[in-house]
Design an enzyme around this catalytic site. Structure first.
Site, PDB file in Angstrom:
ATOM      1  N   GLU A 186       1.017  -0.800  -0.170  1.00 59.73           N
ATOM      2  CA  GLU A 186      -0.548  -0.129   0.357  1.00 59.73           C
ATOM      3  C   GLU A 186       0.626   1.023   0.204  1.00 59.73           C
ATOM      4  O   GLU A 186       0.803   2.395  -0.546  1.00 59.73           O
ATOM      5  CB  GLU A 186      -1.001  -0.106   1.537  1.00 59.73           C
ATOM      6  CG  GLU A 186      -2.067  -0.573   0.910  1.00 59.73           C
ATOM      7  CD  GLU A 186      -1.853  -2.032   1.482  1.00 59.73           C
ATOM      8  OE1 GLU A 186      -2.309  -3.197   1.110  1.00 59.73           O
ATOM      9  OE2 GLU A 186      -0.270  -2.444   1.662  1.00 59.73           O
ATOM     10  N   PHE A 230      -8.826  -2.258  -0.077  1.00 62.31           N
ATOM     11  CA  PHE A 230      -9.767  -2.196   0.949  1.00 62.31           C
ATOM     12  C   PHE A 230      -9.832  -1.209   1.865  1.00 62.31           C
ATOM     13  O   PHE A 230      -8.634  -0.497   2.437  1.00 62.31           O
ATOM     14  CB  PHE A 230     -10.280  -3.222   2.192  1.00 62.31           C
ATOM     15  CG  PHE A 230     -10.823  -4.192   1.590  1.00 62.31           C
ATOM     16  CD1 PHE A 230     -11.783  -5.113   1.807  1.00 62.31           C
ATOM     17  CD2 PHE A 230     -10.043  -5.685   0.991  1.00 62.31           C
ATOM     18  CE1 PHE A 230     -12.853  -6.079   1.447  1.00 62.31           C
ATOM     19  CE2 PHE A 230     -10.577  -6.396   1.132  1.00 62.31           C
ATOM     20  CZ  PHE A 230     -11.946  -7.407   0.921  1.00 62.31           C
ATOM     21  N   HIS A 250     -12.224  -5.755   7.751  1.00 63.50           N
ATOM     22  CA  HIS A 250     -12.616  -5.417   6.070  1.00 63.50           C
ATOM     23  C   HIS A 250     -13.967  -4.778   6.180  1.00 63.50           C
ATOM     24  O   HIS A 250     -14.199  -5.034   5.240  1.00 63.50           O
ATOM     25  CB  HIS A 250     -12.301  -7.076   5.686  1.00 63.50           C
ATOM     26  CG  HIS A 250     -11.365  -7.665   5.255  1.00 63.50           C
ATOM     27  ND1 HIS A 250     -10.704  -7.916   5.882  1.00 63.50           N
ATOM     28  CD2 HIS A 250     -10.405  -7.581   4.033  1.00 63.50           C
ATOM     29  CE1 HIS A 250      -9.333  -7.940   5.995  1.00 63.50           C
ATOM     30  NE2 HIS A 250      -9.262  -8.653   4.708  1.00 63.50           N
TER      31      HIS A 250
END
Length: 858
Positions: free
Chosen positions: A593, A616, A662
């Site tokens: 990320e 997510f 999540h």
């Protein structure tokens, strides 16, 4: 008793319905495009129907079937009845487990737009079979909203009516009753200046001996500049407590930068004075910036740690350890995609090699063979800790081995050794052979920052380092002893002159405090416009996919990067894009990320328009630094020298049984970070239109896509549909209460409003769409009209976005309120796994109805 008397009646209705649909070629052909077998299982009464969409004609079997379905859906017969009536909110039904799937649910969701023409057919079938009593009637809509508004105004005080009039006639920007000039607004223009950065001409001599002499002059200038800063700090004349000097490291800066072209990019650190001066940044602008004057390179908004000059290819000096490799990798990626010949260089210290950002950047650069060079200035200390105490790696050069990247170590105190080593790495990158790690072994004479007592250094270490002074060593090599005295004097005089000029420059005006937060945008992106032409029914996923495809076809600078995006991503939003746009524009990344967003920041600064997908929204926490400390701030800290046309797309929200890591709703998390635009669409049309506007914006946009919204369908305007950023929308007119929603909570608000209308409560639903900047004007108009306010969001109540709305309304429109505002939000707990618990954590339609009733009756 339910809708159907028994299984026989259920089968008769469904069989008749599908006979009618098979005669409708538009519906049948759309269903056959699915190319799979679907089975519905029903309870109360029990039964099943299997639909075969794999052949030339639509076929179906009621009751038991030998066909093997690709997808099975389980629901009660009453839920199926609501669906065929067109009154079932499919995403909410899935979230509440009214509909349970076994198989790939995306197959069914892709058919939702095609099936909508069946809804009126179903009503006809019910009428034909004598079941009209099962068709719900519409609510009585006899009350006039206009009349109720007029009566409401008659009861308001003079001040509130005056405010309403000012609201109605206000022309520019979102309303802010307490505007004191500190609120940043996006400058809107009719035409953008697309002039690229004009890089400074090279002033380096080509002849080798002259170049070597210029190296000595430049090192002297860097040394004189920083020695003056040390003096100014010691006497309290610089307006900061954080000055980081590179005295002793001049050879690394000059040797590396002299190997670059003027248009090569450079990302550096909080210790970047030497890099800027070595690359050609003007001395006067450097000094004025550090003295916090308006004539500084950044207008006094960056200071020592962030001083930068875009005209020398600098992508910012960065106070975040480990950020420069990510930014340089992103700039290199932008160069690679446009087929350029520039090289992107990152400067960083040995401490940065322990950061995950460093490792993610090197892995991505090596994987994509980016034209980048990573320059590690090994000055022996990471802040106050010696290298030997923060790593057990046998050498810093070894850090590159696992990434398949060549690495080389050179004497960082030998300016010519650095120059030659760097030259080889730069040429390697320029010819397309990928990145190199260059380790320059050097030493900083001063502490981590001025005022550091350096008591962690062993006795004699500093004296030994000074004996290897890079300037004295190079003077000896060149035999320039007498000339060096002249160079030193010239450098000191230039620095004194720059200081005198800086002190004559005025301090920055407070009137410009909010300038440079946002880059100018085209007015059409921020103001409502009428979209000509028709519309098509599509799911939110399809709408987003269409927006991405259209914008990438329109602008070759736009590209998409993220995990598994060539395969559609986790929620199949990007399915099929790679077939038309290719792997150079639809880019699968490692599970990194930091690298996804951090490289996108660098690419945006270098002229690309990246769309970064984070799998997510929970994982935004894994890349918060490049969003918060770089995307949001680099334009401001540079005094407006750079733009940040970057979109971070991410799905959020609960309802799919994915538990706490999540399922979070983070829309409000980033709304308190100046410099970011935060968008949360609530309909497919807005999802497409807002994403297109976000991609065209010159500013960083965090774009929240609720997972439950992906399955929602609706009419999406055809053509170049742009929904305005920063403009809210009244989704449903009403006169009793204003209900302000966030993102996909709009679906529940609309469902609750229909139920409340049946009992005579007229709800006005307002969807802000853009949370920052917030269109408070639309909310204020509605609250003045209704006199009541309720906010709705899925995120937890504490510090939720609804609190901001309530605060602004209470502060500015208290006299217009008939009752205290109310907030509906999620529970202040992590999202649990069990469906019964998960459902209780989220606002549902009954809770919304109860809260609105309470607000109206208060």
């Amino acid at each position: 008793m339910g809708t159907f008397r028994d299984t026989e009646q259920l089968y008769r209705v469904l069989d008749t319905l599908f006979r009618r649909l098979s005669d409708r070629r538009d519906v049948a052909s759309a269903l056959l495009a699915g190319r799979f077998i679907l089975r519905f299982h029903y309870t109360d009464p029990d039964g099943q129907i299997t639909i075969d969409m794999t052949g030339q004609e639509l076929s179906w079997e009621v009751g038991e079937s030998s066909l093997t379905p690709a997808l099975e859906l389980f629901q009660s017969a009453d839920v199926a009845h609501d669906f065929w009536l067109g009154e079932l909110n499919v995403p909410l039904a899935i979230a509440s487990r009214k509909v349970i799937s076994r198989g790939d649910i995306t197959k069914a969701l892709s058919l939702l737009p095609a099936i909508k023409p069946a809804f009126p057919v179903y009503r006809q079938v019910l009428s034909e079979l004598g079941m009209e009593h099962t068709i719900p009637r519409g609510a009585d809509e006899t009350r006039s909203v206009v009349e109720r508004w007029r009566r409401r105004l008659e009861g308001l005080g003079h001040d509130s009516v005056g405010r309403l009039r000012r609201l109605v006639h206000r022309q520019h920007g979102p309303l802010d009753f307490a505007d004191d000039g500190l609120s940043a607004r996006v400058p809107l223009v009719d035409r953008l200046d697309e002039t690229p950065v004009r890089f400074r001409e090279s002033n380096l001599p080509e002849e080798a001996n002259e170049l070597k002499t210029e190296m000595l002059r430049r090192m002297r200038l860097v040394r004189a500049f920083e020695e003056k800063l040390a003096e100014l700090y010691a006497t309290g004349q610089v307006p900061t407590e954080a000055i980081h000097l590179s005295i002793g490291q001049e050879a690394t800066a000059v040797g590396a930068c002299f190997a670059l072209r003027p248009d090569d990019y450079m990302a550096t650190t909080h210790r970047g004075h030497g890099h800027m001066l070595a690359k050609g940044a003007p001395l006067g602008g450097m000094m004025a910036e550090i003295m916090a004057r308006s004539g500084g390179l950044c207008g006094g908004k960056g200071g020592s740690m962030h001083v930068t000059d875009a005209t020398v290819g600098a992508l910012g000096a960065n106070g975040i350890v480990g950020a420069s490799p990510l930014i340089a990798a992103g700039a290199a990626h932008a160069v690679q995609m446009r087929g350029g010949s520039q090289v992107s260089v990152a400067f960083f210290g040995d401490g940065a090699t322990n950061q995950g950002m460093f490792h993610e950047a090197l892995n991505m650069a090596s994987l994509f063979r980016l034209p980048a060079v990573f320059v590690l200035e090994d000055n022996r200390y990471g802040e106050f800790t010696a290298v030997a105490k923060h790593t057990r790696a046998p050498s810093l050069e070894a850090r590159a081995v696992s990434y398949g990247m060549p690495a080389v170590t050179c004497d960082g105190n030998d300016v010519w050794a650095v120059y030659e080593t760097m030259g080889e790495a730069v040429e390697r990158a320029r010819r397309g052979d990928g990145p190199t790690l260059v380790v320059c072994e050097t030493y900083r004479w001063h502490g981590h920052m001025e005022g550091d007592p350096c008591d962690y250094r062993p006795d004699g270490e500093l004296e030994a380092a000074k004996a290897r002074c890079p300037i004295q060593a190079w003077t000896a090599v060149l035999g320039k002893g007498e000339d060096d005295d002249v160079f030193e004097g010239d450098a000191q005089r230039a620095v004194e002159d720059s200081l005198a000029a800086a002190l004559e420059s005025p301090e920055p005006s407070e009137a410009h405090i909010a300038d440079d937060v946002f880059a100018p945008d085209l007015r059409e992106l921020w103001q409502p416009r009428i979209t000509a032409g028709g519309s098509r029914e599509m799911s939110c996923s399809e709408a987003l996919r269409e927006a991405l495809r259209e914008e990438m076809e329109r602008d070759e600078r736009v590209y998409l990067l993220g995990e598994d995006v060539t395969r559609g991503g986790y929620f199949a939003v990007t399915t099929g894009l790679v077939e038309t746009l290719g792997t150079e524009r639809i880019i699968d990344t490692p599970i990194s990320e930091y690298a996804i967003v951090g490289s996108a920041v660098g690419a945006a600064m270098a002229g690309a328009r990246p769309v970064a997908e984070i799998l997510f929204s929970d994982f935004l926490t894994c890349c918060m630094d490049p969003i918060v400390n770089n995307a949001a701030k680099l334009r401001y800290m540079s005094g407006g020298q750079v733009q940040m046309p970057l979109v971070v797309r991410t799905p959020g929200g609960a309802g799919l049984g994915m538990a706490a890591q999540h399922s979070q709703s983070f829309e409000a998390l980033l709304t308190g970070i100046p410099g970011l635009i935060v968008v949360a669409p609530g309909t497919p049309a807005d999802a497409k239109g807002l994403l297109k506007s976000a991609i065209r914006s010159n500013n960083p946009v965090v774009f929240f896509e609720n997972k439950m919204l992906y399955a929602a369908t609706g009419k999406v305007p055809e053509g170049d549909h742009l929904a305005p950023l920063g403009v809210g929308r009244v989704v449903r007119e009403g006169s009793d209460v204003t209900l302000v929603t966030v993102g996909a909570a709009l679906m529940k608000a609309e469902a609750a409003s229909v139920e409340l209308a049946r009992e005579g409560i007229d709800v006005e639903v307002v969807d802000p769409r853009t949370l920052v900047p917030l269109d408070f004007e639309t909310i204020a108009k509605s609250v003045i009209k209704t006199g009541r306010l309720v906010t709705l969001e899925d995120a937890p109540l504490t510090h939720g976005f609804g609190g901001e709305v309530v605060s602004r309304v209470s502060e500015n429109l208290f006299g217009a309120l008939r009752a205290a505002p109310r907030r509906i939000a999620g529970a202040d707990v992590p999202i649990p796994y069990a469906s019964a618990l998960e459902g209780r954590c989220l606002p549902d339609v009954p809770r919304i109805i109860e809260a609105v009733r309470g607000a109206v009756r208060a």
